[in-house]
Design a protein around this motif. Structure first.
Motif, PDB file in Angstrom:
ATOM      1  N   MET A  93       3.029  -1.313   4.953  1.00 33.85           N
ATOM      2  CA  MET A  93       1.638  -0.915   4.799  1.00 33.85           C
ATOM      3  C   MET A  93       1.039  -0.378   6.098  1.00 33.85           C
ATOM      4  SD  MET A  93      -0.015  -3.609   2.072  1.00 33.85           S
ATOM      5  CE  MET A  93      -1.543  -2.660   2.003  1.00 33.85           C
ATOM      6  N   GLU A 337       0.952  -0.192  -2.521  1.00 34.08           N
ATOM      7  CA  GLU A 337       0.733  -0.334  -1.081  1.00 34.08           C
ATOM      8  C   GLU A 337      -0.088   0.826  -0.533  1.00 34.08           C
ATOM      9  OE1 GLU A 337       4.646  -0.644   0.524  1.00 34.08           O
ATOM     10  OE2 GLU A 337       4.839  -2.776   0.057  1.00 34.08           O
ATOM     11  N   LEU A 364      -0.434  -8.809  -1.588  1.00 31.13           N
ATOM     12  CA  LEU A 364      -0.978  -7.724  -0.770  1.00 31.13           C
ATOM     13  C   LEU A 364      -2.415  -7.976  -0.330  1.00 31.13           C
ATOM     14  CD1 LEU A 364       0.401  -4.571  -2.656  1.00 31.13           C
ATOM     15  CD2 LEU A 364       1.426  -5.869  -0.798  1.00 31.13           C
TER      16      LEU A 364
END
Length: 392
Positions: A93, A337, A364
């Motif tokens: 990321m 992502e 996430l």
């Protein structure tokens, strides 16, 4: 024109926005909610209520939601964070964050070359660009650094920024639900997520344990107390020592809130594992926040001075998204992502964390918050630099 519910009627506004949160949770059980998501429907409902003058566009209650509800929600969404699972996620990321930031810069340059926003055009473009790399804090800081003091112009910029951000968030939430997009940009994370009736927030057992609820709220408040207190102390120390870079830390309370929440999550993971309700409670706060975000989008304000600024915002967002999606395809980055990195860059850590939580991508949530905070830390510098470049 005044609204049906006045800005100082706190209980009436609390009724509306808690009702919108309830509507959002309920909508996740319907076909429409499953197709669009409760987040989108709550934002739309808030936007419609405000623009039809049922509720105001701005109110002290909204400031409370932005300042307190969102801050309390962040630890609640992070108390299950496990570093062993998180650290492998942050690496990919980070590349997505760089790409998203480049996308915003490219959008600013393209938009400024296409849209004539008058003698203050360079400063307007740079300030909005800073906002779309960091957040509203960077909007205020960059406009101040550039000497912008025209209240009417700043209001028009804020209106364009808010409406653009609301529409952009809706688009980001819809992208992973599109089969066409998933064919172009496959996502293991999206495909692995199994929708549970009632929405992603109802993955816990439905029993309500008030000891757990009160305990999580207390822990969350403690993280906020320590986080903002730490940032303030570092900022005061920096100011006393004449160190501007340390003085700026007073703005980054959310970073320290995140750090303390992660410390709790990792040092007391065994104890927390037997408790329930933190994630659902955090999502309640975030659904209220989404309603408030929609309510701040004054569509009619764009018909005046803000219209060319909104056109610029649209171009900036479009270029940003084009760069992001193209890079995701080129570098084979997971769509989930990349979408969250785009959210963290353009809208900030709160909306990025809420989207990750709302769409069931719990692993996430923490990377999204951290990338959003990173955006806060660099946006002012990039904004001022862009203003100088555009003014040449």
């Amino acid at each position: 024109m005044t609204s049906l519910i006045s800005a100082d009627n706190v209980y009436a506004l609390l009724t509306v926005f808690l009702g919108l949160a309830a509507f959002g949770f309920w909508s996740e059980r319907t076909k429409l909610g499953q197709a669009l998501s409760g987040v989108i429907l709550v934002i739309l409902a808030g936007l419609l209520l405000a623009n039809f003058r049922v509720i105001p566009f701005a109110a002290p209650f909204y400031d409370l939601v932005w300042g307190y509800a969102v801050s309390l929600a962040i630890p609640l969404l992070l108390f299950r964070a496990d570093f062993k699972k998180i650290l492998p996620e942050i690496g990919p990321m980070a590349l997505s964050f760089v790409i998203a930031s480049i996308g915003t810069i490219a959008g600013v340059l393209v938009g400024a070359s296409v849209i004539d926003m008058g003698p203050e055009g360079a400063n307007i473009a740079a300030t909005l660009g800073a906002s779309w790399i960091g957040g509203s804090m960077n909007f205020a800081a960059t406009s101040q650094a550039l000497g912008m003091n025209d209240g009417a112009l700043l209001s028009a910029m804020a209106a364009a920024d808010n409406v653009g951000a609301t529409l952009f968030l809706m688009l980001l939430v819809l992208l992973p639900a599109s089969k066409t997009v998933l064919r172009f940009l496959p996502s293991k994370i999206v495909q692995a997520h199994v929708h549970i009736e009632g929405g992603a927030v109802e993955t816990e057992t439905p029993s309500l344990n008030m000891f757990h609820i009160a305990g999580f709220l207390s822990l969350s408040a403690l993280c906020c107390f320590l986080g903002y207190g730490t940032a303030r102390l570092i900022g005061m120390y920096g100011a006393d020592m004449g160190l501007d870079w340390l003085a700026d830390f007073s703005r980054y309370g959310v970073l320290f809130v995140t750090i303390y929440a992660l410390l709790v999550a990792n040092f007391f993971s065994a104890r927390l594992s037997s408790m329930q309700g933190d994630f659902s409670l955090g999502m309640l706060f975030m659904y209220v926040f989404f309603g408030v975000m929609g309510a701040g989008a004054d569509v009619m304000a764009l018909l005046g001075q803000a219209l060319p600024i909104f056109a610029f915002t649209g171009i900036m967002a479009s270029v940003h998204l084009l760069v992001v999606l193209s890079a995701a395809k080129l570098f084979r980055i997971d769509l989930a992502e990349m979408v969250l990195a785009s959210n963290a860059v353009a809208l900030g850590p709160a909306t990025a964390a809420a989207q990750a939580a709302g769409q069931g991508w719990r692993s996430l949530v923490t990377p999204a918050v951290m990338l959003g905070v990173l955006g806060y830390s660099i946006a002012n510098f990039i904004g001022v630099a862009m203003a100088g470049w555009l003014a040449q």
